[in-house]
Design an enzyme around this catalytic site. Structure first.
Site, PDB file in Angstrom:
ATOM      1  CD  GLU A 160      -7.533   6.617   4.665  1.00  0.00           C
ATOM      2  OE1 GLU A 160      -8.107   6.605   3.553  1.00  0.00           O
ATOM      3  OE2 GLU A 160      -6.425   7.181   4.865  1.00  0.00           O
ATOM      4  CG  HIS A 218      -7.669   3.423  -0.263  1.00  0.00           C
ATOM      5  ND1 HIS A 218      -6.991   2.833  -1.278  1.00  0.00           N
ATOM      6  CD2 HIS A 218      -6.765   4.209   0.391  1.00  0.00           C
ATOM      7  CE1 HIS A 218      -5.724   3.252  -1.257  1.00  0.00           C
ATOM      8  NE2 HIS A 218      -5.566   4.087  -0.252  1.00  0.00           N
ATOM      9  CG  ASP A 236      -1.599   5.729   2.762  1.00  0.00           C
ATOM     10  OD1 ASP A 236      -1.863   5.469   1.574  1.00  0.00           O
ATOM     11  OD2 ASP A 236      -2.422   6.238   3.551  1.00  0.00           O
ATOM     12  CG  ASP A 237      -0.028   8.955   0.583  1.00  0.00           C
ATOM     13  OD1 ASP A 237       0.023   8.838  -0.643  1.00  0.00           O
ATOM     14  OD2 ASP A 237      -1.045   8.671   1.262  1.00  0.00           O
ATOM     15  CG  HIS A 295      -1.916   1.075   1.288  1.00  0.00           C
ATOM     16  ND1 HIS A 295      -3.114   0.972   1.964  1.00  0.00           N
ATOM     17  CD2 HIS A 295      -1.916   2.330   0.758  1.00  0.00           C
ATOM     18  CE1 HIS A 295      -3.796   2.099   1.859  1.00  0.00           C
ATOM     19  NE2 HIS A 295      -3.070   2.952   1.128  1.00  0.00           N
TER      20      HIS A 295
HETATM   21  N1  ADE Z   1      -4.588   8.742  -1.799  1.00  0.00           N
HETATM   22  C1  ADE Z   1      -3.357   8.805  -1.288  1.00  0.00           C
HETATM   23  N2  ADE Z   1      -3.368   8.447   0.000  1.00  0.00           N
HETATM   24  C2  ADE Z   1      -4.634   8.134   0.313  1.00  0.00           C
HETATM   25  C3  ADE Z   1      -5.286   7.679   1.486  1.00  0.00           C
HETATM   26  N3  ADE Z   1      -4.634   7.486   2.623  1.00  0.00           N
HETATM   27  N4  ADE Z   1      -6.612   7.477   1.435  1.00  0.00           N
HETATM   28  C4  ADE Z   1      -7.278   7.692   0.307  1.00  0.00           C
HETATM   29  N5  ADE Z   1      -6.723   8.108  -0.805  1.00  0.00           N
HETATM   30  C5  ADE Z   1      -5.409   8.329  -0.818  1.00  0.00           C
HETATM   31 ZN    ZN Z   2      -3.714   4.778   0.524  1.00  0.00          ZN
END
Ligand code: ADE
Ligand code: ZN
Length: 331
Positions: free
Chosen positions: A197, A194, A275-276, A14
């Site tokens: 969350e 997703h 994630d990011d 992810h």
């Molecule tokens: N795009 C990038 N990161 C995300 C996240 N955590 N949830 C939804 N979309 C995303």
């Molecule tokens: Zn994500």
């Protein structure tokens, strides 16, 4: 323990490539491509990374992605992530890319996917990191726009393993994408999404029943529904959990409140992911280290989390067995 966690053989399931765009590189690309960004320095960019929720983050994340223009930019972005993987002993990755963030700005689908794929191929040959690529649809956009994106992907199906669903979850329930996901499956693609969350547990049930996903991205709100928890355990449906992301976006106020180890101990197939990472303060090792510091993650639990990732990955059985053997041998 930090060193041990860094050297632990790992797999990442992810990861948004656009979310690995480090501020230094964003600044460099803004100059290289003559794109205006509302920041005067790298420091100013970092200071802007304070989020109260997912939407707060998405606003800045989509803006940041505007510096990506040329095929070489997508190559460089992907390559920088792979170098980080090498540093952290990540042996296999299954990254997402948000095609619509770029095609909506007039960038060709081919430019994006060719840059990314070329870097992933080099990752395999030069760094020994295997990969499969996942095309995500943005759920705040329409079903029709997702269909257009899927059509653009058809000439490149040899480079794409699965489709996913990301962006703003609240107000965008997954059933809007049932038909486009069905079409993707007809084309031979796997599906992930997703769910859970920021959105409620029923969204997770919908992605299982309507989108027929092979994995759930995040899924932490499954804890709200005991019947769903039992189903996830029984079916060993994988959850790609992102601990530092969840605290940065205030899904959990503190990492010490995160439920990932509770889920692991109950037998849910949870995995650890970043994630990011450029926006949330760390790559996969930092996520493992943070779990050790906040929740006393043990070596045994860390190995179980990686084993779950290997089992949940989209590689063939032989490749899985090879990774499992490496993991087992690691002490
Ligand atoms: N795009 C990038 N990161 C995300 C996240 N955590 N949830 C939804 N979309 C995303
Ligand atoms: Zn994500």
């Amino acid at each position: 323990m930090k060193k041990w966690l860094n050297k632990l053989p790992k797999v990442e399931l992810h990861l948004h490539l656009e979310g690995s765009l480090e501020p230094e590189f964003m600044f460099e690309l803004a100059m290289r491509n003559k794109v205006m960004i509302p920041f005067k320095s790298v420091q100013q960019i970092r200071q802007a990374y304070q989020f109260d929720n997912l939407q707060d983050f998405l606003d800045i994340y989509y803006q940041g992605a505007e510096v990506l223009i040329e095929e070489q930019d997508f190559y460089d972005l992907t390559w920088a992530y792979l170098l980080k993987c090498k540093e952290q002993n990540v042996l296999h990755v299954e990254p997402f890319f948000d095609a619509q963030t770029h095609t909506d700005r007039g960038i060709k689908f081919a430019t994006v996917i060719n840059g990314i794929s070329h870097a992933l191929q080099d990752g395999e040959t030069k760094l020994g990191i295997s990969s499969v690529l996942i095309l995500c649809f943005l759920r705040h956009l329409s079903e029709q726009q997702a269909f257009i994106t899927l059509a653009q992907a058809i000439p490149f199906l040899d480079k794409i393993k699965a489709v996913g669903l990301d962006s703003a979850e609240k107000g965008n329930p997954p059933e809007k994408f049932s038909r486009v996901f069905a079409k993707a499956r007809e084309l031979g693609l796997l599906t992930v999404a997703h769910a859970g969350e920021e959105g409620p547990a029923p969204f997770i049930t919908t992605v299982l029943d309507d989108l027929l996903v092979s994995r759930i991205d995040h899924g932490v709100n499954a804890m709200q529904d005991e019947a769903l928890m039992k189903r996830l355990i029984k079916t060993q449906m994988p959850l790609t959990v992102c601990p530092l992301s969840n605290t940065k976006l205030k899904v959990f106020a503190e990492l010490s409140e995160h439920t990932i180890l509770k889920m692991l101990n109950r037998g849910v197939c949870v995995t650890v992911n970043s994630d990011d990472p450029a926006y949330f303060g760390g790559y996969i090792t930092e996520n493992f280290v943070a779990l050790h510091e906040a929740l006393n993650l043990t070596k045994k639990q860390a190995k179980q989390l990686v084993e779950n990732s290997i089992n949940a990955s989209f590689i063939d059985d032989q490749a899985k067995q090879a990774l499992l053997a490496m993991l087992k041998a690691y002490q």
